[in-house]
Design a protein around this motif. Structure first.
Motif, PDB file in Angstrom:
ATOM      1  N   GLN A  91       7.601  33.065  15.242  1.00 59.10           N
ATOM      2  CA  GLN A  91       6.280  33.669  15.144  1.00 59.10           C
ATOM      3  C   GLN A  91       5.223  32.570  15.035  1.00 59.10           C
ATOM      4  OE1 GLN A  91       5.613  36.992  15.301  1.00 59.10           O
ATOM      5  NE2 GLN A  91       7.771  37.192  15.778  1.00 59.10           N
ATOM      6  N   PRO A  92       4.057  32.792  15.636  1.00 55.35           N
ATOM      7  CA  PRO A  92       2.980  31.802  15.497  1.00 55.35           C
ATOM      8  C   PRO A  92       2.566  31.676  14.027  1.00 55.35           C
ATOM      9  CG  PRO A  92       2.409  33.519  17.092  1.00 55.35           C
ATOM     10  CD  PRO A  92       3.680  33.921  16.451  1.00 55.35           C
ATOM     11  N   LEU A  93       2.156  30.481  13.662  1.00 53.99           N
ATOM     12  CA  LEU A  93       1.688  30.260  12.299  1.00 53.99           C
ATOM     13  C   LEU A  93       0.345  30.946  12.084  1.00 53.99           C
ATOM     14  CD1 LEU A  93       2.549  26.488  11.925  1.00 53.99           C
ATOM     15  CD2 LEU A  93       3.807  28.424  10.989  1.00 53.99           C
ATOM     16  N   THR A  94       0.165  31.425  10.869  1.00 56.59           N
ATOM     17  CA  THR A  94      -1.108  32.055  10.522  1.00 56.59           C
ATOM     18  C   THR A  94      -2.126  30.963  10.199  1.00 56.59           C
ATOM     19  OG1 THR A  94      -0.619  32.138   8.159  1.00 56.59           O
ATOM     20  CG2 THR A  94       0.128  34.020   9.508  1.00 56.59           C
ATOM     21  N   PRO A  95      -3.417  31.302  10.205  1.00 58.51           N
ATOM     22  CA  PRO A  95      -4.422  30.312   9.791  1.00 58.51           C
ATOM     23  C   PRO A  95      -4.163  29.788   8.373  1.00 58.51           C
ATOM     24  CG  PRO A  95      -5.484  32.142  10.905  1.00 58.51           C
ATOM     25  CD  PRO A  95      -4.034  32.526  10.715  1.00 58.51           C
ATOM     26  N   GLU A  96      -3.647  30.632   7.506  1.00 59.43           N
ATOM     27  CA  GLU A  96      -3.345  30.200   6.135  1.00 59.43           C
ATOM     28  C   GLU A  96      -2.222  29.163   6.117  1.00 59.43           C
ATOM     29  OE1 GLU A  96      -3.504  33.491   7.052  1.00 59.43           O
ATOM     30  OE2 GLU A  96      -5.467  33.919   6.170  1.00 59.43           O
ATOM     31  N   GLN A  97      -1.208  29.363   6.951  1.00 63.67           N
ATOM     32  CA  GLN A  97      -0.112  28.408   7.026  1.00 63.67           C
ATOM     33  C   GLN A  97      -0.581  27.078   7.620  1.00 63.67           C
ATOM     34  OE1 GLN A  97       2.408  31.082   9.251  1.00 63.67           O
ATOM     35  NE2 GLN A  97       3.915  31.110   7.580  1.00 63.67           N
ATOM     36  N   ILE A  98      -1.448  27.144   8.584  1.00 65.72           N
ATOM     37  CA  ILE A  98      -1.999  25.927   9.182  1.00 65.72           C
ATOM     38  C   ILE A  98      -2.809  25.153   8.145  1.00 65.72           C
ATOM     39  CG2 ILE A  98      -3.625  25.044  10.913  1.00 65.72           C
ATOM     40  CD1 ILE A  98      -2.594  27.388  12.719  1.00 65.72           C
ATOM     41  N   GLU A  99      -3.623  25.859   7.371  1.00 70.05           N
ATOM     42  CA  GLU A  99      -4.412  25.208   6.320  1.00 70.05           C
ATOM     43  C   GLU A  99      -3.503  24.628   5.237  1.00 70.05           C
ATOM     44  OE1 GLU A  99      -7.298  23.411   4.340  1.00 70.05           O
ATOM     45  OE2 GLU A  99      -7.481  24.284   6.336  1.00 70.05           O
ATOM     46  N   ALA A 100      -2.428  25.333   4.899  1.00 75.59           N
ATOM     47  CA  ALA A 100      -1.466  24.833   3.916  1.00 75.59           C
ATOM     48  C   ALA A 100      -0.855  23.523   4.402  1.00 75.59           C
ATOM     49  CB  ALA A 100      -0.384  25.876   3.653  1.00 75.59           C
ATOM     50  N   GLY A 101      -0.540  23.449   5.690  1.00 71.31           N
ATOM     51  CA  GLY A 101      -0.003  22.216   6.262  1.00 71.31           C
ATOM     52  C   GLY A 101      -0.996  21.074   6.196  1.00 71.31           C
ATOM     53  N   ARG A 102      -2.258  21.384   6.380  1.00 77.34           N
ATOM     54  CA  ARG A 102      -3.294  20.341   6.278  1.00 77.34           C
ATOM     55  C   ARG A 102      -3.398  19.818   4.843  1.00 77.34           C
ATOM     56  NH1 ARG A 102      -7.140  23.757  10.030  1.00 77.34           N
ATOM     57  NH2 ARG A 102      -6.455  22.951  12.030  1.00 77.34           N
ATOM     58  N   ARG A 103      -3.328  20.735   3.874  1.00 78.48           N
ATOM     59  CA  ARG A 103      -3.374  20.301   2.466  1.00 78.48           C
ATOM     60  C   ARG A 103      -2.179  19.408   2.148  1.00 78.48           C
ATOM     61  NH1 ARG A 103      -4.736  25.758   1.615  1.00 78.48           N
ATOM     62  NH2 ARG A 103      -2.602  26.199   0.944  1.00 78.48           N
ATOM     63  N   LEU A 104      -1.008  19.832   2.588  1.00 75.83           N
ATOM     64  CA  LEU A 104       0.202  19.058   2.334  1.00 75.83           C
ATOM     65  C   LEU A 104       0.104  17.684   2.993  1.00 75.83           C
ATOM     66  CD1 LEU A 104       3.068  18.980   1.161  1.00 75.83           C
ATOM     67  CD2 LEU A 104       3.858  19.950   3.331  1.00 75.83           C
ATOM     68  N   GLY A 105      -0.347  17.643   4.229  1.00 77.55           N
ATOM     69  CA  GLY A 105      -0.509  16.367   4.929  1.00 77.55           C
ATOM     70  C   GLY A 105      -1.467  15.429   4.213  1.00 77.55           C
TER      71      GLY A 105
END
Length: 89
Positions: A4-18
């Motif tokens: 499934q495509p990532l949600t905007p929330e998951q994308i933002e979570a990845g940015r925070r983690l990065g």
């Protein structure tokens, strides 16, 4: 199995983690940390820049160990209940 495509929330979570991982690495060499974690430098670069917002659990555990960042802190950052980046040592 179709991913499934990532949600905007998951994308933002990845940015925070990065951002947390990039801050924790500081001036240490990206290649050195990547190899210590058992991943390629390009994979670490993608995680740090948010281009790989959903890395595998084992990758995150290994990066936490290489950077001396507890996995609980990494998880809290991904969830959005993290400490300010200045608190990361």
């Amino acid at each position: 199995m179709v991913r499934q495509p990532l949600t905007p929330e998951q994308i933002e979570a990845g940015r925070r983690l990065g951002a947390l991982l990039r801050h924790a690495r500081g001036e240490r060499d990206l290649t050195e940390i990547a190899h210590a974690a058992g991943i390629s430098p390009e994979t670490l670069r993608k995680i740090e820049t948010g281009r790989l917002p959903s890395p595998g659990f084992g990758t995150i555990v290994s990066l936490g160990e290489a950077l001396n960042v507890p996995v609980e802190e990494l998880a809290a950052t991904w969830r959005g209940s993290h400490l300010p980046l200045e608190a990361v040592s």
